[in-house]
Design a protein around this motif. Sequence first.
Motif, PDB file in Angstrom:
ATOM      1  N   ILE A 266      35.599  63.878  96.217  1.00 40.80           N
ATOM      2  CA  ILE A 266      36.246  65.023  95.627  1.00 40.80           C
ATOM      3  C   ILE A 266      37.021  64.302  94.536  1.00 40.80           C
ATOM      4  N   ASP A 267      36.198  65.114  93.302  1.00 40.23           N
ATOM      5  CA  ASP A 267      36.791  64.648  91.953  1.00 40.23           C
ATOM      6  C   ASP A 267      37.838  65.548  91.349  1.00 40.23           C
ATOM      7  N   ILE A 268      38.864  65.808  90.488  1.00 39.85           N
ATOM      8  CA  ILE A 268      39.514  66.651  90.242  1.00 39.85           C
ATOM      9  C   ILE A 268      40.203  66.488  88.979  1.00 39.85           C
ATOM     10  N   GLY A 269      40.569  66.984  87.899  1.00 37.50           N
ATOM     11  CA  GLY A 269      41.024  66.782  86.505  1.00 37.50           C
ATOM     12  C   GLY A 269      40.225  67.330  85.913  1.00 37.50           C
TER      13      GLY A 269
ATOM     14  N   ASN B 251      51.467  62.158  87.283  1.00 34.71           N
ATOM     15  CA  ASN B 251      51.133  62.893  86.974  1.00 34.71           C
ATOM     16  C   ASN B 251      49.839  64.392  88.128  1.00 34.71           C
ATOM     17  N   LEU B 252      49.484  63.125  88.400  1.00 34.62           N
ATOM     18  CA  LEU B 252      47.687  63.819  89.606  1.00 34.62           C
ATOM     19  C   LEU B 252      48.751  63.520  90.460  1.00 34.62           C
ATOM     20  N   GLN B 253      48.730  64.279  91.291  1.00 34.49           N
ATOM     21  CA  GLN B 253      49.612  64.363  92.659  1.00 34.49           C
ATOM     22  C   GLN B 253      48.579  65.285  93.997  1.00 34.49           C
ATOM     23  N   VAL B 254      49.290  64.900  94.931  1.00 34.44           N
ATOM     24  CA  VAL B 254      48.475  65.572  96.211  1.00 34.44           C
ATOM     25  C   VAL B 254      49.366  65.007  97.186  1.00 34.44           C
ATOM     26  N   ALA B 255      50.082  66.088  98.142  1.00 36.61           N
ATOM     27  CA  ALA B 255      50.672  65.963  99.678  1.00 36.61           C
ATOM     28  C   ALA B 255      50.225  66.416 100.374  1.00 36.61           C
ATOM     29  N   GLY B 256      49.432  65.455 101.547  1.00 37.99           N
ATOM     30  CA  GLY B 256      49.919  66.125 102.884  1.00 37.99           C
ATOM     31  C   GLY B 256      48.360  65.309 103.282  1.00 37.99           C
TER      32      GLY B 256
ATOM     33  N   SER C 219      43.432  58.727  98.574  1.00 41.88           N
ATOM     34  CA  SER C 219      44.105  58.663  96.738  1.00 41.88           C
ATOM     35  C   SER C 219      44.080  58.437  95.741  1.00 41.88           C
ATOM     36  N   LYS C 220      43.142  57.794  94.999  1.00 43.57           N
ATOM     37  CA  LYS C 220      43.621  57.457  93.453  1.00 43.57           C
ATOM     38  C   LYS C 220      42.967  57.998  92.100  1.00 43.57           C
ATOM     39  N   VAL C 221      43.571  57.526  91.688  1.00 49.02           N
ATOM     40  CA  VAL C 221      44.079  58.148  89.977  1.00 49.02           C
ATOM     41  C   VAL C 221      42.880  57.406  89.181  1.00 49.02           C
ATOM     42  N   VAL C 222      41.495  58.104  88.925  1.00 50.18           N
ATOM     43  CA  VAL C 222      39.807  57.236  87.741  1.00 50.18           C
ATOM     44  C   VAL C 222      40.440  57.109  86.363  1.00 50.18           C
ATOM     45  N   ARG C 223      40.342  56.216  85.591  1.00 46.60           N
ATOM     46  CA  ARG C 223      40.833  56.449  84.051  1.00 46.60           C
ATOM     47  C   ARG C 223      39.488  56.182  83.985  1.00 46.60           C
ATOM     48  N   PRO C 224      38.584  56.808  83.124  1.00 43.28           N
ATOM     49  CA  PRO C 224      36.816  55.998  82.767  1.00 43.28           C
ATOM     50  C   PRO C 224      36.984  55.203  81.934  1.00 43.28           C
ATOM     51  N   ASN C 225      36.579  54.013  81.577  1.00 45.91           N
ATOM     52  CA  ASN C 225      37.103  53.218  80.200  1.00 45.91           C
ATOM     53  C   ASN C 225      35.523  53.753  79.728  1.00 45.91           C
ATOM     54  N   PRO C 226      35.634  53.954  78.152  1.00 46.52           N
ATOM     55  CA  PRO C 226      35.009  54.765  77.546  1.00 46.52           C
ATOM     56  C   PRO C 226      33.137  54.156  77.588  1.00 46.52           C
ATOM     57  N   ASP C 227      33.852  53.070  77.283  1.00 46.25           N
ATOM     58  CA  ASP C 227      32.031  51.818  77.549  1.00 46.25           C
ATOM     59  C   ASP C 227      31.229  52.074  78.241  1.00 46.25           C
ATOM     60  N   GLU C 228      32.109  51.552  79.196  1.00 47.12           N
ATOM     61  CA  GLU C 228      31.060  51.775  80.944  1.00 47.12           C
ATOM     62  C   GLU C 228      30.661  52.887  81.082  1.00 47.12           C
ATOM     63  N   ALA C 229      31.643  54.197  80.968  1.00 42.25           N
ATOM     64  CA  ALA C 229      30.944  55.462  80.541  1.00 42.25           C
ATOM     65  C   ALA C 229      29.270  56.285  80.132  1.00 42.25           C
TER      66      ALA C 229
ATOM     67  N   LYS D 175      40.251  61.684  86.348  1.00 40.95           N
ATOM     68  CA  LYS D 175      39.812  62.190  87.524  1.00 40.95           C
ATOM     69  C   LYS D 175      41.195  62.101  88.576  1.00 40.95           C
ATOM     70  N   LEU D 176      41.691  63.308  89.270  1.00 43.97           N
ATOM     71  CA  LEU D 176      42.220  62.598  91.116  1.00 43.97           C
ATOM     72  C   LEU D 176      40.445  62.785  91.876  1.00 43.97           C
ATOM     73  N   GLU D 177      40.776  60.417  92.337  1.00 44.08           N
ATOM     74  CA  GLU D 177      39.510  60.881  93.245  1.00 44.08           C
ATOM     75  C   GLU D 177      40.122  60.667  94.907  1.00 44.08           C
ATOM     76  N   LEU D 178      39.867  61.697  95.512  1.00 44.62           N
ATOM     77  CA  LEU D 178      40.089  61.384  96.949  1.00 44.62           C
ATOM     78  C   LEU D 178      38.156  61.081  97.858  1.00 44.62           C
ATOM     79  N   ASN D 179      38.154  60.544  99.192  1.00 43.60           N
ATOM     80  CA  ASN D 179      37.728  59.618  99.189  1.00 43.60           C
ATOM     81  C   ASN D 179      37.870  59.919 101.101  1.00 43.60           C
ATOM     82  N   CYS D 180      37.228  61.260 101.223  1.00 40.20           N
ATOM     83  CA  CYS D 180      37.429  60.938 103.194  1.00 40.20           C
ATOM     84  C   CYS D 180      36.269  61.373 104.013  1.00 40.20           C
ATOM     85  N   LYS D 181      36.294  60.493 104.874  1.00 39.06           N
ATOM     86  CA  LYS D 181      35.873  59.985 106.086  1.00 39.06           C
ATOM     87  C   LYS D 181      35.732  61.271 107.342  1.00 39.06           C
ATOM     88  N   PRO D 182      34.253  61.179 108.441  1.00 36.86           N
ATOM     89  CA  PRO D 182      34.821  62.298 109.358  1.00 36.86           C
ATOM     90  C   PRO D 182      36.025  61.471 110.588  1.00 36.86           C
TER      91      PRO D 182
END
Length: 222
Positions: A143-146, A163-168, A175-185, A213-220
């Motif tokens: 899940i990406d949120i931004g 400044n990108l937060q999720v609790a609980g 969770s991690k904050v992703v800041r894309p590199n423009p050239d790589e994007a 983006k705030l990237e959430l990765n969730c497994k079953p």
Amino acid sequence: MHLKRQAIMMASAMAATFATVGPANVHPHVFAEARLEVILSPDHQSVKALRHVWRFDDLFSSTVMMEFDKNSDLKLDDKELKEVADTVHASLAEFNYFQLVTVDGKDEAMNPPPQLMANFDNDQLIILFESEPKAPTRLAGKIDIGVYDPTFYTAIDFTEDANLQVAGLPSTCTSKVVRPNPDEALAANQKTLTDAFFNDPTGTDMSKIFATKLELNCKPEG
């Protein structure tokens, strides 16, 4: 420039550090520092709401002050602040309030916020609002949120990862904050980018590839 038009264009650049990304001939004109809090459901299994706070630059804030300060007392009363909030609310509607929410790469539909709140702090305009997914966004997959601006006119910058937060979050999620590199994007999306993007990026929806983006990765569970 009338604020109604400027607010509409403002609905085009709140994306995270667009001052330094994108084609060289595109430059933001309005700047804002952002905070975004992801609110989870009581059972911590889905996204309940997104809580946004945007603090605008001095120049744009002074433009708002001059246009909406009807009695010229160099401050905005409650009625004037509501007019600011209502104007921005209407202007951002067609841009989904600059929100980026995807689940495994697919856009997640969001309900429009019922209202926006406007305030001034240290002579800077503050916009606050909360929105909810149209359907429950389960914590599963990526899940990406931004926020992002399809027209590159306004740069919304998450100046700190905090400044990108999720609790609980449950133990099955990271969770991690992703800041894309423009050239790589650009390189990673070369096949999907069209000539239209390079000729007039403001007329496309591809600016989201540069968004922080705030990237959430969730497994079953189990």
